[in-house]
Structures are given as structure tokens and as C-alpha cells.
Write a protein that holds these residues in place. Structure first.
Motif, PDB file in Angstrom:
ATOM      1  N   ARG A  54       0.835  -1.220   0.000  1.00 43.22           N
ATOM      2  CA  ARG A  54       0.000   0.000   0.000  1.00 43.22           C
ATOM      3  C   ARG A  54       0.853   1.247   0.000  1.00 43.22           C
ATOM      4  NH1 ARG A  54      -3.109  -2.240   3.925  1.00 43.22           N
ATOM      5  NH2 ARG A  54      -2.086  -1.009   5.527  1.00 43.22           N
ATOM      6  N   ARG A  55       2.019   1.167   0.665  1.00 38.31           N
ATOM      7  CA  ARG A  55       2.877   2.353   0.772  1.00 38.31           C
ATOM      8  C   ARG A  55       3.871   2.456  -0.385  1.00 38.31           C
ATOM      9  NH1 ARG A  55       4.743   2.473   7.005  1.00 38.31           N
ATOM     10  NH2 ARG A  55       5.524   4.535   6.419  1.00 38.31           N
ATOM     11  N   GLY A  56       3.671   1.635  -1.400  1.00 35.14           N
ATOM     12  CA  GLY A  56       4.481   1.761  -2.626  1.00 35.14           C
ATOM     13  C   GLY A  56       5.656   0.803  -2.705  1.00 35.14           C
ATOM     14  N   GLY A  57       5.803  -0.087  -1.703  1.00 39.73           N
ATOM     15  CA  GLY A  57       6.916  -1.044  -1.737  1.00 39.73           C
ATOM     16  C   GLY A  57       6.531  -2.337  -2.431  1.00 39.73           C
ATOM     17  N   ARG A  58       7.495  -3.242  -2.531  1.00 41.20           N
ATOM     18  CA  ARG A  58       7.200  -4.596  -3.020  1.00 41.20           C
ATOM     19  C   ARG A  58       7.489  -5.549  -1.870  1.00 41.20           C
ATOM     20  NH1 ARG A  58       9.209  -6.547  -8.594  1.00 41.20           N
ATOM     21  NH2 ARG A  58       7.205  -7.606  -8.486  1.00 41.20           N
ATOM     22  N   ALA A  59       6.529  -6.394  -1.551  1.00 43.85           N
ATOM     23  CA  ALA A  59       6.703  -7.289  -0.392  1.00 43.85           C
ATOM     24  C   ALA A  59       5.826  -8.513  -0.554  1.00 43.85           C
ATOM     25  CB  ALA A  59       6.331  -6.545   0.888  1.00 43.85           C
ATOM     26  N   TRP A  60       6.317  -9.634  -0.046  1.00 38.48           N
ATOM     27  CA  TRP A  60       5.564 -10.888  -0.086  1.00 38.48           C
ATOM     28  C   TRP A  60       5.630 -11.541   1.289  1.00 38.48           C
ATOM     29  CZ3 TRP A  60       9.399  -9.298  -3.366  1.00 38.48           C
ATOM     30  CH2 TRP A  60       8.987  -8.948  -4.649  1.00 38.48           C
ATOM     31  N   PRO A  61       4.486 -12.040   1.787  1.00 38.85           N
ATOM     32  CA  PRO A  61       4.528 -12.785   3.043  1.00 38.85           C
ATOM     33  C   PRO A  61       5.036 -14.203   2.784  1.00 38.85           C
ATOM     34  CG  PRO A  61       2.281 -12.721   2.173  1.00 38.85           C
ATOM     35  CD  PRO A  61       3.131 -11.960   1.199  1.00 38.85           C
ATOM     36  N   ALA A  62       5.662 -14.812   3.792  1.00 37.11           N
ATOM     37  CA  ALA A  62       6.124 -16.203   3.626  1.00 37.11           C
ATOM     38  C   ALA A  62       6.066 -16.913   4.966  1.00 37.11           C
ATOM     39  CB  ALA A  62       7.554 -16.221   3.097  1.00 37.11           C
ATOM     40  N   TYR A  63       5.603 -18.180   4.913  1.00 34.16           N
ATOM     41  CA  TYR A  63       5.611 -18.989   6.132  1.00 34.16           C
ATOM     42  C   TYR A  63       7.005 -19.596   6.292  1.00 34.16           C
ATOM     43  CZ  TYR A  63       4.827 -22.482   9.642  1.00 34.16           C
ATOM     44  OH  TYR A  63       4.933 -23.209  10.790  1.00 34.16           O
ATOM     45  N   VAL A  64       7.731 -19.146   7.287  1.00 32.41           N
ATOM     46  CA  VAL A  64       9.041 -19.739   7.588  1.00 32.41           C
ATOM     47  C   VAL A  64       9.139 -19.937   9.088  1.00 32.41           C
ATOM     48  CG1 VAL A  64      11.547 -19.439   7.540  1.00 32.41           C
ATOM     49  CG2 VAL A  64      10.185 -18.662   5.585  1.00 32.41           C
ATOM     50  N   ASP A  65       9.331 -21.207   9.495  1.00 31.39           N
ATOM     51  CA  ASP A  65       9.659 -21.516  10.882  1.00 31.39           C
ATOM     52  C   ASP A  65      11.161 -21.781  10.871  1.00 31.39           C
ATOM     53  OD1 ASP A  65      10.267 -22.717  13.286  1.00 31.39           O
ATOM     54  OD2 ASP A  65       8.468 -23.964  13.332  1.00 31.39           O
ATOM     55  N   VAL A  66      11.939 -20.926  11.516  1.00 32.41           N
ATOM     56  CA  VAL A  66      13.399 -21.041  11.398  1.00 32.41           C
ATOM     57  C   VAL A  66      13.948 -22.327  12.018  1.00 32.41           C
ATOM     58  CG1 VAL A  66      13.760 -18.539  11.232  1.00 32.41           C
ATOM     59  CG2 VAL A  66      13.920 -19.663  13.480  1.00 32.41           C
ATOM     60  N   THR A  67      13.104 -23.037  12.790  1.00 35.94           N
ATOM     61  CA  THR A  67      13.567 -24.314  13.346  1.00 35.94           C
ATOM     62  C   THR A  67      13.335 -25.468  12.372  1.00 35.94           C
ATOM     63  OG1 THR A  67      11.473 -24.910  14.404  1.00 35.94           O
ATOM     64  CG2 THR A  67      12.978 -23.526  15.688  1.00 35.94           C
ATOM     65  N   ASP A  68      12.677 -25.172  11.237  1.00 35.98           N
ATOM     66  CA  ASP A  68      12.334 -26.227  10.282  1.00 35.98           C
ATOM     67  C   ASP A  68      12.803 -25.820   8.878  1.00 35.98           C
ATOM     68  OD1 ASP A  68      11.203 -28.072   8.638  1.00 35.98           O
ATOM     69  OD2 ASP A  68       9.132 -27.727   9.261  1.00 35.98           O
ATOM     70  N   PRO A  69      14.003 -26.256   8.492  1.00 36.46           N
ATOM     71  CA  PRO A  69      14.592 -25.811   7.212  1.00 36.46           C
ATOM     72  C   PRO A  69      13.693 -26.087   6.010  1.00 36.46           C
ATOM     73  CG  PRO A  69      16.164 -27.144   8.467  1.00 36.46           C
ATOM     74  CD  PRO A  69      14.876 -27.183   9.222  1.00 36.46           C
ATOM     75  N   ALA A  70      12.824 -27.118   6.108  1.00 35.07           N
ATOM     76  CA  ALA A  70      11.942 -27.429   4.967  1.00 35.07           C
ATOM     77  C   ALA A  70      11.002 -26.261   4.678  1.00 35.07           C
ATOM     78  CB  ALA A  70      11.143 -28.696   5.256  1.00 35.07           C
ATOM     79  N   THR A  71      10.607 -25.519   5.703  1.00 31.62           N
ATOM     80  CA  THR A  71       9.675 -24.400   5.477  1.00 31.62           C
ATOM     81  C   THR A  71      10.365 -23.275   4.702  1.00 31.62           C
ATOM     82  OG1 THR A  71      10.167 -23.323   7.607  1.00 31.62           O
ATOM     83  CG2 THR A  71       8.342 -24.898   7.576  1.00 31.62           C
ATOM     84  N   LEU A  72      11.660 -23.100   4.922  1.00 32.26           N
ATOM     85  CA  LEU A  72      12.395 -22.087   4.142  1.00 32.26           C
ATOM     86  C   LEU A  72      12.504 -22.543   2.686  1.00 32.26           C
ATOM     87  CD1 LEU A  72      14.000 -19.471   3.848  1.00 32.26           C
ATOM     88  CD2 LEU A  72      16.032 -20.666   4.691  1.00 32.26           C
ATOM     89  N   ASP A  73      12.822 -23.828   2.489  1.00 34.64           N
ATOM     90  CA  ASP A  73      12.890 -24.370   1.118  1.00 34.64           C
ATOM     91  C   ASP A  73      11.558 -24.159   0.396  1.00 34.64           C
ATOM     92  OD1 ASP A  73      15.487 -25.219   1.307  1.00 34.64           O
ATOM     93  OD2 ASP A  73      14.954 -27.258   1.943  1.00 34.64           O
ATOM     94  N   GLU A  74      10.457 -24.466   1.107  1.00 33.46           N
ATOM     95  CA  GLU A  74       9.128 -24.328   0.476  1.00 33.46           C
ATOM     96  C   GLU A  74       8.835 -22.872   0.126  1.00 33.46           C
ATOM     97  OE1 GLU A  74       6.490 -26.232   3.293  1.00 33.46           O
ATOM     98  OE2 GLU A  74       7.588 -28.109   2.966  1.00 33.46           O
ATOM     99  N   ALA A  75       9.186 -21.952   1.028  1.00 36.73           N
ATOM    100  CA  ALA A  75       8.934 -20.525   0.766  1.00 36.73           C
ATOM    101  C   ALA A  75       9.757 -20.064  -0.439  1.00 36.73           C
ATOM    102  CB  ALA A  75       9.288 -19.698   2.004  1.00 36.73           C
TER     103      ALA A  75
END
Ligand SMILES: NC(=O)c1ccc[n+]([C@@H]2O[C@H](COP(=O)([O-])OP(=O)(O)OC[C@H]3O[C@@H](n4cnc5c(N)ncnc54)[C@H](OP(=O)(O)O)[C@@H]3O)[C@@H](O)[C@H]2O)c1
Length: 273
Positions: A54-75
Motif C-alpha cells: 500500500r505504501r508503494g513497496g514490493r513485499a511478499w509474506p512467507a511462512y518460515v519456521d526457522v527451526t524447520d529448514p523445509a519451510t524455508l525451502d518451500e517458501a
């Protein structure tokens, strides 16, 4: 600084749904860089990402649990088009963290597992694993910036916080070594180490102290501010300004200790290694 692809560096911020991480995501996005807003609570991440768009930036939400590396891979897989468009993730901010308190001999006996292991999993192995996932491609491209949000608890001790303090000391020691190995390779690794920050994490600390001691919330907050060498709580905006300075700069292996308060119209920072 623009990327090899001519676009602004793409930044991944962990724990960006609230507090310091949200302030960092905001600061980076409003300075023109696209941001991946990562944490577990997706309502928070979506709210921050929507606000930035809304404020003119580019941004994407992502589900990442830093204790679970698979969630970073999926994101990373889910956002692979956006990541490719920006020539990869050039900036990583390891901000996600937890803090619980207990006497040091009772820390290991929490109902939901060993508190020492829990803090190490989030506050140390979380950043380490994200770095292991993202630094190799930064090194291949010959450019990258990694900033981890440690804490004054990575430099000194606090009573009843042995698990938190140990995990932040681990992060500081790891970063000191990695930065030495990265010297001259175009990828830098630095730390910010704020003393008490005015954030939801500190609100929880205030609540805990109020419950235990019966002190008022205002007195407790003033007490915590007085613990900071600068006599004031650090603000999330102050932390985000220093993080952006490190992302934009070429320093490597530095620790920006933030004691609270300001010096010369800027947030007070003790630059150390
Ligand atoms: N507050 C202080 O006084 C202070 C001082 C010095 C340093 N720090 C450090 O600054 C960082 C941010 O603290 P804050 O005060 O902003 O805390 P906060 O308000 O509690 O926010 C913590 C963020 O980390 C996320 N998080 C927690 N566990 C996670 C996990 N396993 N995976 C991914 N994200 C996770 C939380 O989101 P979800 O729970 O939704 O995942 C939240 O977005 C932490 O590393 C903290 O240790 C804080």
C-alpha cells in the motif's frame, strides 16, 4: 546499491511479522528494496506485506519456521519467480528470536522440552541454517549482505536468562568466525546487539515481572529502560536504521551494540568487533 540484474537487492527478513523484524521490513521496503516478510504467524506477515505494498513497496509474506529448514525451502520455491526476477536473495536479516526466563538450574525442565535446546534451535541454529541455505548463492554471485539481530545478551549476562544469553552468545561467536572466513569475498556478515528494545517481546517481559513482583507496568518499563546503559529503551525504528546501514555498507564482522538513547541526533551505537 543495485544488484547485478539492475534491480534493488531482494531482502529476506525472518520474524518480520511484528516488533523489530516488522520495523526492518518496513525500513528496507521504503528504501526501495523488495522484501520477503517471513515468520510463522501468517496473519502478521500478510498484514505487514500488505501495508508495505500500500505504501508503494514490493513485499511478499512467507511462512518460515526457522527451526524447520523445509519451510524455508518451500517458501523459496513458492517465490522462485520473484527471486529469479531480482537475481536471487542478496540480503538476509536473521531477526526471528524467542526469550524466556527461569533460574539457570530450572531452565532445562520446562513442560515443553529443554529450554536451553529450544533457545538454541530458534536463536542460533535458525540463523545458521538460513545462512547455510542462502550464503552459497550469494558467494557464487560475489555479493551478499547478512545481518543477524543478536542482543546485548550475546555480549554480557543477565540473571534468569541463561538459555537466551547462551543462544545469543553462540550466534555472536559463530558470526565472528564466519565473518573472518568471508573477508574479501563480497559477502559480509554483521550483527546488531541492542539492549532492551520497546517491542512485543519486552511487553511480555514486563508482563512477567508485573505478575511476579506486583510492580506496576509503568515502573517495570522504567526499570528496564534504566538497565540500558543509555537510560532509554531502544526503539524498533532505531534498530531498523542500523540494520539498513549495515545492509547498504561494506563493513564485515562488526557488532553494532545499541545501548539506548541517542548521540548527536542519531541512535547511540557502540561499534565493536
Ligand atoms: N525486545 C528486546 O528487548 C530485544 C533486545 C535485543 C535483541 N532482541 C532480538 O530481536 C529479535 C526480534 O525481537 P522482538 O523484540 O521484535 O521480538 P517479538 O516482538 O517477540 O517478535 C519476534 C518475531 O520472531 C518470530 N519468530 C519467533 N519464533 C520463530 C520461529 N521459530 N520461526 C520464525 N519466526 C519466529 C515471531 O513470529 P511468529 O511467532 O509468528 O513466528 C515474531 O515475528 C529477536 O531475535 C530478539 O532476541 C530483542
Amino acid at each position: 546499491m543495485d544488484n547485478v540484474s539492475g534491480t534493488r537487492p531482494l531482502c529476506l527478513v525472518t520474524g518480520a511479522g511484528r516488533g523489530i523484524g516488522a520495523a526492518i521490513a518496513r525500513r528496507v521496503a521504503l528504501a526501495g528494496s523488495p522484501v520477503i516478510v517471513a515468520a510463522r504467524s501468517q496473519d502478521d506477515c500478510v498484514a505487514v506485506a500488505n501495508e508495505l505494498v500500500r505504501r508503494g513497496g514490493r513485499a511478499w509474506p512467507a511462512y518460515v519456521d526457522v527451526t524447520d529448514p523445509a519451510t524455508l525451502d518451500e517458501a523459496l520455491l513458492e517465490l522462485s519467480d520473484e527471486i529469479a526476477e531480482h537475481g536471487g536473495i542478496a540480503w538476509l536479516v536473521n531477526n526471528a528470536g524467542i526469550a524466556e526466563t527461569a533460574p539457570f538450574l530450572r531452565h532445562g525442565r520446562g513442560g515443553d522440552g529443554d529450554t536451553y535446546e529450544k533457545h538454541l534451535r530458534v536463536n542460533f541454529h535458525g540463523p545458521r541454517r538460513a545462512i547455510e541455505r542462502l550464503a552459497p548463492s550469494m558467494l557464487e554471485r560475489g555479493h551478499g549482505r547478512i545481518v543477524s539481530v543478536a542482543s546485548s545478551a550475546g555480549l554480557i549476562g543477565y540473571p534468569y536468562a541463561a538459555a537466551y544469553v547462551a543462544s545469543k552468545h553462540a550466534l555472536v561467536g559463530y558470526t565472528r568466525c564466519a565473518a573472518l572466513e568471508l573477508e574479501g569475498k563480497g559477502v559480509t556478515m554483521n550483527l546488531v546487539a541492542p539492549h532492551y528494545v520497546d517491542s512485543p517481546m519486552t511487553d511480555q517481559t514486563v508482563e512477567r515481572i508485573v505478575k511476579k513482583t506486583g510492580r506496576s507496568a509503568a515502573d517495570t518499563r522504567a526499570f528496564l529502560a534504566a538497565q540500558n546503559p543509555g537510560g532509554a529503551l531502544v526503539t524498533t525504528d532505531e534498530v531498523s536504521a542500523v540494520v539498513l546501514e549495515l545492509l547498504n555498507g561494506a563493513q564485515n564482522g562488526v557488532i553494532a551494540e545499541m545501548p539506548g538513547g541517542s548521540a548527536g541526533g542519531k541512535p547511540a551505537v557502540n561499534w565493536r568487533t
